[in-house]
Motif scaffolding. Structure first.
Motif, PDB file in Angstrom:
ATOM      1  N   LEU A   1     -59.924 -39.887   3.599  1.00  0.00           N
ATOM      2  CA  LEU A   1     -59.182 -38.745   3.061  1.00  0.00           C
ATOM      3  C   LEU A   1     -59.341 -37.532   3.970  1.00  0.00           C
ATOM      4  CD1 LEU A   1     -60.085 -39.050  -0.728  1.00  0.00           C
ATOM      5  CD2 LEU A   1     -58.021 -39.825   0.416  1.00  0.00           C
TER       6      LEU A   1
ATOM      7  N   THR B   1     -57.124 -33.976   8.292  1.00  0.00           N
ATOM      8  CA  THR B   1     -57.065 -33.442   9.659  1.00  0.00           C
ATOM      9  C   THR B   1     -55.800 -33.938  10.352  1.00  0.00           C
ATOM     10  OG1 THR B   1     -58.451 -35.246  10.457  1.00  0.00           O
ATOM     11  CG2 THR B   1     -59.549 -33.197   9.961  1.00  0.00           C
ATOM     12  N   ASP B   2     -55.378 -35.157  10.004  1.00  0.00           N
ATOM     13  CA  ASP B   2     -54.140 -35.692  10.571  1.00  0.00           C
ATOM     14  C   ASP B   2     -52.959 -34.812  10.181  1.00  0.00           C
ATOM     15  OD1 ASP B   2     -52.892 -38.127  11.917  1.00  0.00           O
ATOM     16  OD2 ASP B   2     -51.716 -38.015  10.074  1.00  0.00           O
ATOM     17  N   LEU B   3     -53.033 -34.227   8.990  1.00  0.00           N
ATOM     18  CA  LEU B   3     -51.940 -33.383   8.493  1.00  0.00           C
ATOM     19  C   LEU B   3     -52.112 -31.925   8.908  1.00  0.00           C
ATOM     20  CD1 LEU B   3     -51.663 -35.049   4.998  1.00  0.00           C
ATOM     21  CD2 LEU B   3     -49.868 -35.029   6.724  1.00  0.00           C
ATOM     22  N   GLY B   4     -53.075 -31.676   9.797  1.00  0.00           N
ATOM     23  CA  GLY B   4     -53.171 -30.335  10.370  1.00  0.00           C
ATOM     24  C   GLY B   4     -54.294 -29.466   9.839  1.00  0.00           C
TER      25      GLY B   4
ATOM     26  N   ARG C   1     -55.601 -45.202  16.701  1.00  0.00           N
ATOM     27  CA  ARG C   1     -56.500 -44.089  16.388  1.00  0.00           C
ATOM     28  C   ARG C   1     -56.661 -43.138  17.581  1.00  0.00           C
ATOM     29  NH1 ARG C   1     -59.567 -44.142  11.959  1.00  0.00           N
ATOM     30  NH2 ARG C   1     -61.325 -43.173  12.995  1.00  0.00           N
TER      31      ARG C   1
ATOM     32  N   PHE D   1     -58.248 -39.598  16.448  1.00  0.00           N
ATOM     33  CA  PHE D   1     -59.512 -39.888  15.773  1.00  0.00           C
ATOM     34  C   PHE D   1     -60.534 -40.481  16.736  1.00  0.00           C
ATOM     35  CE2 PHE D   1     -56.512 -40.599  12.058  1.00  0.00           C
ATOM     36  CZ  PHE D   1     -56.663 -39.308  11.612  1.00  0.00           C
TER      37      PHE D   1
ATOM     38  N   PRO E   1     -57.129 -34.142  16.185  1.00  0.00           N
ATOM     39  CA  PRO E   1     -55.994 -34.657  15.401  1.00  0.00           C
ATOM     40  C   PRO E   1     -55.141 -33.557  14.786  1.00  0.00           C
ATOM     41  CG  PRO E   1     -58.063 -35.694  14.699  1.00  0.00           C
ATOM     42  CD  PRO E   1     -58.406 -34.711  15.755  1.00  0.00           C
ATOM     43  N   TYR E   2     -55.798 -32.435  14.369  1.00  0.00           N
ATOM     44  CA  TYR E   2     -55.029 -31.414  13.659  1.00  0.00           C
ATOM     45  C   TYR E   2     -54.186 -30.561  14.575  1.00  0.00           C
ATOM     46  CZ  TYR E   2     -59.410 -28.947  14.709  1.00  0.00           C
ATOM     47  OH  TYR E   2     -60.526 -28.438  15.325  1.00  0.00           O
TER      48      TYR E   2
ATOM     49  N   VAL F   1     -48.445 -35.751  15.795  1.00  0.00           N
ATOM     50  CA  VAL F   1     -48.276 -37.128  15.306  1.00  0.00           C
ATOM     51  C   VAL F   1     -48.869 -37.173  13.903  1.00  0.00           C
ATOM     52  CG1 VAL F   1     -48.417 -38.186  17.587  1.00  0.00           C
ATOM     53  CG2 VAL F   1     -50.488 -37.900  16.253  1.00  0.00           C
ATOM     54  N   ASN F   2     -48.352 -38.051  13.083  1.00  0.00           N
ATOM     55  CA  ASN F   2     -48.913 -38.218  11.744  1.00  0.00           C
ATOM     56  C   ASN F   2     -49.094 -39.697  11.440  1.00  0.00           C
ATOM     57  OD1 ASN F   2     -47.218 -35.372  11.230  1.00  0.00           O
ATOM     58  ND2 ASN F   2     -49.253 -35.517  10.345  1.00  0.00           N
ATOM     59  N   THR F   3     -50.037 -39.956  10.535  1.00  0.00           N
ATOM     60  CA  THR F   3     -50.438 -41.329  10.280  1.00  0.00           C
ATOM     61  C   THR F   3     -50.179 -41.725   8.832  1.00  0.00           C
ATOM     62  OG1 THR F   3     -52.221 -40.957  11.864  1.00  0.00           O
ATOM     63  CG2 THR F   3     -52.372 -42.945  10.532  1.00  0.00           C
TER      64      THR F   3
ATOM     65  N   PHE G   1     -51.825 -44.287   6.419  1.00  0.00           N
ATOM     66  CA  PHE G   1     -53.050 -45.079   6.440  1.00  0.00           C
ATOM     67  C   PHE G   1     -52.904 -46.370   5.648  1.00  0.00           C
ATOM     68  CE2 PHE G   1     -54.348 -40.855   7.505  1.00  0.00           C
ATOM     69  CZ  PHE G   1     -55.364 -41.031   8.417  1.00  0.00           C
TER      70      PHE G   1
ATOM     71  N   ALA H   1     -54.790 -43.430   1.533  1.00  0.00           N
ATOM     72  CA  ALA H   1     -55.594 -42.204   1.649  1.00  0.00           C
ATOM     73  C   ALA H   1     -54.900 -40.996   1.021  1.00  0.00           C
ATOM     74  CB  ALA H   1     -55.952 -41.925   3.123  1.00  0.00           C
ATOM     75  N   LEU H   2     -54.359 -41.171  -0.170  1.00  0.00           N
ATOM     76  CA  LEU H   2     -53.778 -40.034  -0.891  1.00  0.00           C
ATOM     77  C   LEU H   2     -54.919 -39.244  -1.513  1.00  0.00           C
ATOM     78  CD1 LEU H   2     -50.789 -41.786  -2.686  1.00  0.00           C
ATOM     79  CD2 LEU H   2     -50.768 -40.510  -0.543  1.00  0.00           C
TER      80      LEU H   2
ATOM     81  N   GLY I   1     -49.596 -31.004   4.294  1.00  0.00           N
ATOM     82  CA  GLY I   1     -49.477 -30.716   5.720  1.00  0.00           C
ATOM     83  C   GLY I   1     -48.678 -29.443   5.988  1.00  0.00           C
TER      84      GLY I   1
ATOM     85  N   GLN J   1     -50.747 -26.446   5.504  1.00  0.00           N
ATOM     86  CA  GLN J   1     -51.616 -26.159   6.642  1.00  0.00           C
ATOM     87  C   GLN J   1     -50.836 -25.398   7.719  1.00  0.00           C
ATOM     88  OE1 GLN J   1     -54.774 -26.895   6.059  1.00  0.00           O
ATOM     89  NE2 GLN J   1     -54.056 -27.876   4.192  1.00  0.00           N
TER      90      GLN J   1
ATOM     91  N   ALA K   1     -46.350 -38.075   5.417  1.00  0.00           N
ATOM     92  CA  ALA K   1     -46.346 -38.026   6.883  1.00  0.00           C
ATOM     93  C   ALA K   1     -44.969 -37.617   7.412  1.00  0.00           C
ATOM     94  CB  ALA K   1     -46.763 -39.376   7.446  1.00  0.00           C
TER      95      ALA K   1
ATOM     96  N   MET L   1     -43.682 -33.928   7.726  1.00  0.00           N
ATOM     97  CA  MET L   1     -44.145 -33.134   8.856  1.00  0.00           C
ATOM     98  C   MET L   1     -43.181 -33.227  10.038  1.00  0.00           C
ATOM     99  SD  MET L   1     -46.951 -31.940   7.673  1.00  0.00           S
ATOM    100  CE  MET L   1     -47.949 -31.363   9.036  1.00  0.00           C
TER     101      MET L   1
END
Lengths: 297, 373
Positions: free
Chosen positions: A194, A199-202, B53, B58, B78-79, B83-85, B87, B91-92, B105, B108, B153, B156
């Motif tokens: 999670l 972090t993947d989403l910023g 990854r 990552f 990553p942030y 790119v977005n992943t 999972f 991973a919600l 996202g 952010q 994802a 974004m």
């Protein structure tokens, strides 16, 4: 044609469950113990709290709420407030030390996790009193720590013992394991994917911690905080030894009423009032505990 | 295709990644074209997830260069990557509503609340999951959670969308539905998809190109059809679909044709040039073999065999044969008619397996990896 009477369905052979079933009376010994040694004293306390003092150390059993009314005095309100503030400060210090330790143990230790857990619990194997005396030696203005601090120049006068700081340090030290364990347990259940997703989403690592890790480990943190806050409120030994008696906790005042002033009804009333106050925190805790079950994080 | 006319969204230049003594990715070079659906396919531990990854940020490569959108991405967290992943286990965020998950996202990025909601609504519509905005993820089924993860994802609008075995946790029927969905969504948004899977059927059915990976290297990178019809290595041939292998000495080789003596009268005649070695290996797809009752003559591409097992696969009948030289062959026939010819054969029967000259595929031994493109 014969009319058939409707027969009650034949009872099917009882479905056998292989889960062991124990008779209810087996709980009797524990229940009896509980009633005599927990509910009994509590009942005596309630009876005392509504009685009146009749001379030094004896009680007159006439119903009166005067003891509770006497509590509504700036002097006692100050003691209540001071106790809660000290306990809150001690809890905050415990969290500040305990959460990072639990986080580090859960995330970065792999091989030595069990050893680290053991080390967290080890102080519990030594008497609470002895450990508090040891702390007194460490905090002594003539002690090694004082010399070291003065030598480094952080502070020219190391005067911690018999201050609020010493009490807070003592509280945090003694209750640290009670906070670390539930926080560690909630961090162990944490799905670190999670955080990766965040972090993947910023989200920066700090934001990911605040928005994902912290809320998801909050139930464990609250459990731990209450687990240390409540007994800290009732602390008696630490303020005596490390606060030098200058920091009157509710427990200290109750103790002096029973042992010094021999005013048992007033001491009882104070104890009951404080118990009710702390129950409020327990209610909050239960509310959070049930919320935790809801999304099982 | 000429290199200049194509833009690459992701480029691997001789990337190596180690975990302790284990080399997860070994000098891989790969160019992912803008807007394509590329699958990284291989068994577990082949390095496909590690590659993904590294694109996500990552993991950082130990050696080599990684370019995203033409600029160096090594060391960028990553942030800060475009790119977005999606999972594997979605991973919600369990403590947030579906809408808040999808908005996360954008939040952010400090997008205004109104715009966030509008975009999240569009994304949820795109994945066909509406009316669940206020639900918690745990209240949704696996397939629905998958859609939320995709929307989260896609909202974004990344340069590249990375998908890490996103359908792995779904049951077969739902998986097939989602395959069609994913392809539709990719066509609609035009974002580059990099899709990691160990399911060859999934890779073949959705991808523009497939990179077959094994032991940290890309064995072959090509279109699904080319990978199936012209596997370069025995590993690829075996991993993609079923393949019957025969090994033998080259008996003759001339004019773009060859003959291999696989022993005991089994002779394979095929097209192409066996490279160098005297002993070569060929593969023949099960669907390219015809089985007939009776003891056929021992001519080339016609082998006497014994039926070992017969199985019904629903739409097909499958036989396992033992050839005269001891090799075991799998053969299948579609049940287009009520009584397919193959169905008259029973275990223990003697038969003849036949194939044409185009069927045998020459297997090259693993060659030094060519630059993938």
């Amino acid at each position: 044609m014969t009319s058939e009477t409707i027969q009650p369905p034949k009872r099917s052979p009882r479905r056998r469950s292989f889960a062991p079933r124990y008779p209810g009376w087996l709980t009797a010994p524990s229940l009896i113990y509980y009633m005599i040694f927990f509910l009994g004293p509590l009942a005596i306390l309630v009876v005392f709290s509504v009685a009146t003092q009749a001379g030094f150390g004896s009680v007159s059993y006439t119903f009166s709420t005067s003891q509770f009314k006497a509590l509504n005095d700036p002097l006692y309100i100050k003691v209540f407030r001071q106790t809660m503030l000290m306990a809150a400060g001690g809890t905050a210090l415990t969290i500040a030390i305990g959460y990072p330790v639990a986080y580090w143990m859960s995330r970065y230790l792999t091989r030595y996790k069990t050893l680290a857990l053991l080390l967290v619990i080890v102080p519990f194997w030594t008497s609470f009193l002895i450990r508090t005396y040891a702390l007194k030696i460490i905090l002594d203005p003539q002690g090694y720590l004082a010399h070291f601090v003065e030598w480094t120049g952080i502070s020219s006068q190391f005067n911690v013992l018999y201050t609020g700081k010493a009490v807070a340090i003592g509280l945090a030290y003694n209750y640290l394991p009670l906070l670390i364990l539930p926080v560690y347990a909630s961090l162990e259940r944490m799905d670190w994917k999670l955080v990766e997703a965040a972090t993947d989403l910023g989200a920066s690592p700090f934001k990911a911690f605040r928005q994902i890790t912290l809320p998801l480990t909050l139930p464990g943190l609250i459990t731990g905080a209450l687990l240390v806050f409540i007994p800290m409120c009732g602390e008696y030994v630490i303020p005596q030894l490390l606060g030098g008696g200058q920091f009157a906790f509710v427990g200290t005042v109750i103790g002096s009423n029973f042992l010094g002033a021999q005013n048992w009804p007033f001491g009882s009333a104070m104890a009951i009032a404080f118990m009710v106050l702390l129950s409020i925190f327990v209610v909050i805790y239960i509310a959070f505990a049930t919320r935790e079950e809801q999304f099982g994080a | 295709m000429s290199d200049q006319s194509i833009d690459y969204d992701v480029e691997f230049r001789a990337i190596t990644k180690r975990f302790g003594s284990l080399v997860a990715v070994n000098g891989v070079s790969l160019k992912v074209r803008k807007g394509e659906f590329l699958s990284l396919l291989g068994p577990s531990g082949c390095g496909k997830t590690t590659s993904l990854r590294m694109i996500a940020g990552f993991e950082q490569p130990d050696e080599g260069e990684l370019l995203i959108g033409g600029s160096d991405a090594v060391g960028i967290p990553p942030y800060r990557r475009d790119v977005n992943t999606v999972f594997q286990q979605y991973a919600l965020f369990p403590h947030m509503s579906i809408l808040d998950n999808v908005c996360y996202g954008l939040k952010q990025r400090k997008v205004s609340r109104r715009e966030r909601r509008a975009k999240a609504g569009e994304a949820l519509e795109l994945v066909q999951l509406t009316g669940r905005d206020s639900h918690r993820p745990a209240m949704l089924s696996g397939g629905q959670q998958q859609r939320v993860a995709l929307a989260r994802a896609l909202v974004m609008n990344p340069r590249v969308l990375l998908l890490d075995e996103p359908l792995g946790a779904l049951d077969l029927k739902l998986r097939k539905e989602m395959q069609i969905e994913l392809k539709r969504i990719q066509d609609q948004v035009g974002i580059t998809f990099i899709y990691v899977t160990h399911d060859q059927e999934e890779a073949l059915s959705m991808s523009d190109r497939v990179a077959v990976m094994s032991n940290g290297v890309i064995e072959q990178l090509d279109t699904p059809r080319a990978i199936y019809d012209h596997p370069l290595t025995a590993f690829v041939a075996d991993f993609i679909g079923d393949m019957n292998f025969l090994e033998g000495r080259v008996a003759e080789s001339a004019d773009g044709g060859y003959a291999i003596d696989a022993g005991e009268g089994v002779v394979v005649r095929g097209r192409g040039h066996p490279a160098g070695a005297a002993i070569v290996r060929v593969g023949i797809r099960p669907e390219r073999i015809v089985v007939e009752r009776g003891n056929g003559s021992g001519t080339a591409n016609s082998a006497r065999c014994e039926v070992l097992t017969k199985m019904y696969l629903g739409d097909q009948v499958q036989l396992i044969l033992r050839l005269a030289n001891g090799s075991e062959f799998v053969v299948r026939e579609q049940r287009t008619s009520a009584a397919p010819a193959i169905d008259s054969l029973e275990p223990g029967d003697t038969a003849t397996a036949r194939w044409d000259e185009a069927a045998p595929l020459l297997m090259a031994d693993l060659q030094p990896q060519k630059d993938g493109e």
